[in-house]
Scaffold this active site. Structure first.
Site, PDB file in Angstrom:
ATOM      1  N   LYS A  21      -2.531  -2.727   7.779  1.00  0.00           N
ATOM      2  CA  LYS A  21      -3.762  -2.302   8.421  1.00  0.00           C
ATOM      3  C   LYS A  21      -4.017  -3.093   9.697  1.00  0.00           C
ATOM      4  O   LYS A  21      -3.794  -4.297   9.744  1.00  0.00           O
ATOM      5  CB  LYS A  21      -4.950  -2.493   7.463  1.00  0.00           C
ATOM      6  CG  LYS A  21      -5.053  -1.431   6.383  1.00  0.00           C
ATOM      7  CD  LYS A  21      -6.334  -1.626   5.581  1.00  0.00           C
ATOM      8  CE  LYS A  21      -6.522  -0.518   4.558  1.00  0.00           C
ATOM      9  NZ  LYS A  21      -7.779  -0.688   3.802  1.00  0.00           N
ATOM     10  N   HIS A  81      -4.308  -9.389   3.420  1.00  0.00           N
ATOM     11  CA  HIS A  81      -5.760  -9.410   3.556  1.00  0.00           C
ATOM     12  C   HIS A  81      -6.160 -10.317   4.720  1.00  0.00           C
ATOM     13  O   HIS A  81      -5.666 -11.431   4.846  1.00  0.00           O
ATOM     14  CB  HIS A  81      -6.425  -9.949   2.269  1.00  0.00           C
ATOM     15  CG  HIS A  81      -6.381  -8.981   1.135  1.00  0.00           C
ATOM     16  ND1 HIS A  81      -6.559  -9.374  -0.181  1.00  0.00           N
ATOM     17  CD2 HIS A  81      -6.192  -7.642   1.105  1.00  0.00           C
ATOM     18  CE1 HIS A  81      -6.467  -8.301  -0.966  1.00  0.00           C
ATOM     19  NE2 HIS A  81      -6.247  -7.251  -0.206  1.00  0.00           N
ATOM     20  N   HIS A 140      -2.594   2.933  -6.063  1.00  0.00           N
ATOM     21  CA  HIS A 140      -3.146   1.702  -5.500  1.00  0.00           C
ATOM     22  C   HIS A 140      -3.387   0.657  -6.585  1.00  0.00           C
ATOM     23  O   HIS A 140      -3.390  -0.542  -6.305  1.00  0.00           O
ATOM     24  CB  HIS A 140      -4.459   1.993  -4.764  1.00  0.00           C
ATOM     25  CG  HIS A 140      -4.854   0.922  -3.797  1.00  0.00           C
ATOM     26  ND1 HIS A 140      -4.112   0.621  -2.667  1.00  0.00           N
ATOM     27  CD2 HIS A 140      -5.897   0.053  -3.788  1.00  0.00           C
ATOM     28  CE1 HIS A 140      -4.687  -0.372  -2.003  1.00  0.00           C
ATOM     29  NE2 HIS A 140      -5.768  -0.743  -2.671  1.00  0.00           N
ATOM     30  N   ARG A 197      -0.755  -1.968  -6.772  1.00  0.00           N
ATOM     31  CA  ARG A 197      -0.929  -3.088  -5.840  1.00  0.00           C
ATOM     32  C   ARG A 197      -1.891  -4.122  -6.434  1.00  0.00           C
ATOM     33  O   ARG A 197      -1.652  -5.332  -6.355  1.00  0.00           O
ATOM     34  CB  ARG A 197      -1.431  -2.552  -4.511  1.00  0.00           C
ATOM     35  CG  ARG A 197      -1.794  -3.591  -3.457  1.00  0.00           C
ATOM     36  CD  ARG A 197      -2.105  -2.855  -2.148  1.00  0.00           C
ATOM     37  NE  ARG A 197      -2.977  -3.597  -1.270  1.00  0.00           N
ATOM     38  CZ  ARG A 197      -2.563  -4.479  -0.352  1.00  0.00           C
ATOM     39  NH1 ARG A 197      -1.267  -4.734  -0.234  1.00  0.00           N
ATOM     40  NH2 ARG A 197      -3.426  -5.087   0.440  1.00  0.00           N
ATOM     41  N   TYR A 199      -9.669 -10.839  -7.109  1.00  0.00           N
ATOM     42  CA  TYR A 199      -8.721 -10.885  -8.218  1.00  0.00           C
ATOM     43  C   TYR A 199      -9.001 -12.044  -9.163  1.00  0.00           C
ATOM     44  O   TYR A 199      -8.627 -12.000 -10.329  1.00  0.00           O
ATOM     45  CB  TYR A 199      -7.288 -10.954  -7.673  1.00  0.00           C
ATOM     46  CG  TYR A 199      -6.914  -9.701  -6.938  1.00  0.00           C
ATOM     47  CD1 TYR A 199      -6.650  -8.523  -7.625  1.00  0.00           C
ATOM     48  CD2 TYR A 199      -6.872  -9.670  -5.551  1.00  0.00           C
ATOM     49  CE1 TYR A 199      -6.352  -7.354  -6.958  1.00  0.00           C
ATOM     50  CE2 TYR A 199      -6.567  -8.511  -4.868  1.00  0.00           C
ATOM     51  CZ  TYR A 199      -6.310  -7.349  -5.573  1.00  0.00           C
ATOM     52  OH  TYR A 199      -6.024  -6.197  -4.909  1.00  0.00           O
ATOM     53  N   ARG A 232       0.870  -1.177   0.000  1.00  0.00           N
ATOM     54  CA  ARG A 232       0.000   0.000   0.000  1.00  0.00           C
ATOM     55  C   ARG A 232       0.906   1.226   0.000  1.00  0.00           C
ATOM     56  O   ARG A 232       2.049   1.178   0.478  1.00  0.00           O
ATOM     57  CB  ARG A 232      -0.886   0.019   1.243  1.00  0.00           C
ATOM     58  CG  ARG A 232      -1.831  -1.171   1.375  1.00  0.00           C
ATOM     59  CD  ARG A 232      -2.641  -1.072   2.660  1.00  0.00           C
ATOM     60  NE  ARG A 232      -3.599  -2.154   2.773  1.00  0.00           N
ATOM     61  CZ  ARG A 232      -3.351  -3.308   3.400  1.00  0.00           C
ATOM     62  NH1 ARG A 232      -2.163  -3.512   3.975  1.00  0.00           N
ATOM     63  NH2 ARG A 232      -4.278  -4.251   3.469  1.00  0.00           N
TER      64      ARG A 232
END
Length: 308
Positions: A185, A279, A253, A256, A288, A162
């Site tokens: 995150k 994730h 982004h 990524r 994806y 990120r």
């Protein structure tokens, strides 16, 4: 707005947010969004019921209150995606409150969010990603700035970082080895392999950077020596995007997204890609597979003799 809440409701909200940070490692931005969403709901209940709601009335929320709240959101033209996010926060708060107060928040938990079409990630093609990285270094006449721009963009595409993760790198990450230990995150840590070109790009930047990088501060600097702003990277991407004729979805982004999509197309394992991206849920990474299917069908429709 908090003045419309009873002290008991305010305290409950505050303790819930503390629990979210302690148990789930929620980021400051996430906590702010959660707090605002639940606070808005509690304020709605205050006005809907004609007075501040203590804990006892909160435990009695029924289907009619939930419908009224969501109807008000629709009347205010709040988008379906935002309504779903708000409802998710309210449900999380009520699960916690139910456990604390010993009641079943059935009406809240059974409320259904409006359906919305999930936006698929918009990756660049392999050729577009290469062209972008080749062009990024031509945007500045200052050698160290060019090296910096190449290093940042290569980290985004080559390691799937990120933008906040790349710009948050400090001397603790140096020297760049075969892997990077990234805290993403929610404070979640992951190990990311570093490809040769990314390592070389960072080392080239470090050799040319005119500022002292020995302090425990981000290594990527602006022209005056301060921490490099994400806005500068976004503006750089916008200039390159225009030069190459890329769509508006070609953002930092998107690099990524491109990292993940290109890995998947090359036979990468979905679980491994989930770990590389950091994730929490595999369902997030599974987006994806949809992207790859879209590209596959597009190629099929263009190339197959029977498709026309």
């Amino acid at each position: 707005m908090s003045l419309a809440l009873s002290p008991a409701a305010r305290d409950a909200l505050e303790h819930w947010l503390i629990s979210q940070k302690a148990l789930k490692g929620a980021s400051a931005n996430t906590l702010t969004a959660y707090g605002a969403d639940v606070r808005d709901f509690l304020v709605f209940l205050t006005h809907h019921q004609g007075g501040p709601q203590g804990l006892a009335p909160l435990t009695q929320v029924g289907i009619s209150e939930m419908r009224s709240w969501m109807a008000r959101l629709r009347a205010e033209e709040v988008g379906a995606r935002s309504v779903a996010r708000k409802l998710s926060a309210v449900k999380s708060f009520y699960r916690w409150l139910g456990e604390r107060q010993g009641f079943e928040p059935t009406a809240v938990l059974s409320a259904r969010a409006p359906k919305f079409e999930k936006k698929l990630p918009r990756p660049l093609s392999v050729d577009a990603a290469r062209d972008l990285l080749d062009t990024v270094g031509t945007q500045s006449e200052t050698p160290w700035v060019s090296a910096r721009d190449i290093a940042v963009m290569t980290l985004l595409y080559g390691c799937g970082l990120r933008i906040s993760e790349a710009l948050g790198m400090t001397p603790a990450h140096l020297p760049i080895g075969e892997v990077l230990r990234i805290v993403g995150k929610g404070g979640k840590e992951r190990i990311v392999p570093v490809i040769g070109p990314a390592r070389d790009a960072v080392e080239a930047y470090l050799r040319l950077c005119p500022f002292d990088l020995s302090q425990n501060a981000p290594i990527f600097r602006g022209v005056r020596g301060g921490t490099l702003s994400p806005r500068i990277v976004q503006q750089l991407m916008a200039r390159v995007r225009l030069q190459l004729g890329l769509p508006a979805t070609a953002t930092p982004h998107a690099l990524r997204h491109s990292f993940a999509t290109h890995l998947l197309a090359a036979g990468g394992d979905l679980r491994a890609i989930q770990e590389l991206l950091g994730h929490s849920s595999l369902s997030t990474t599974q987006a994806y597979t949809s992207v790859d299917t879209v590209h596959l069908m597009d190629a099929y429709n263009k190339a197959h003799p029977k498709a026309g």
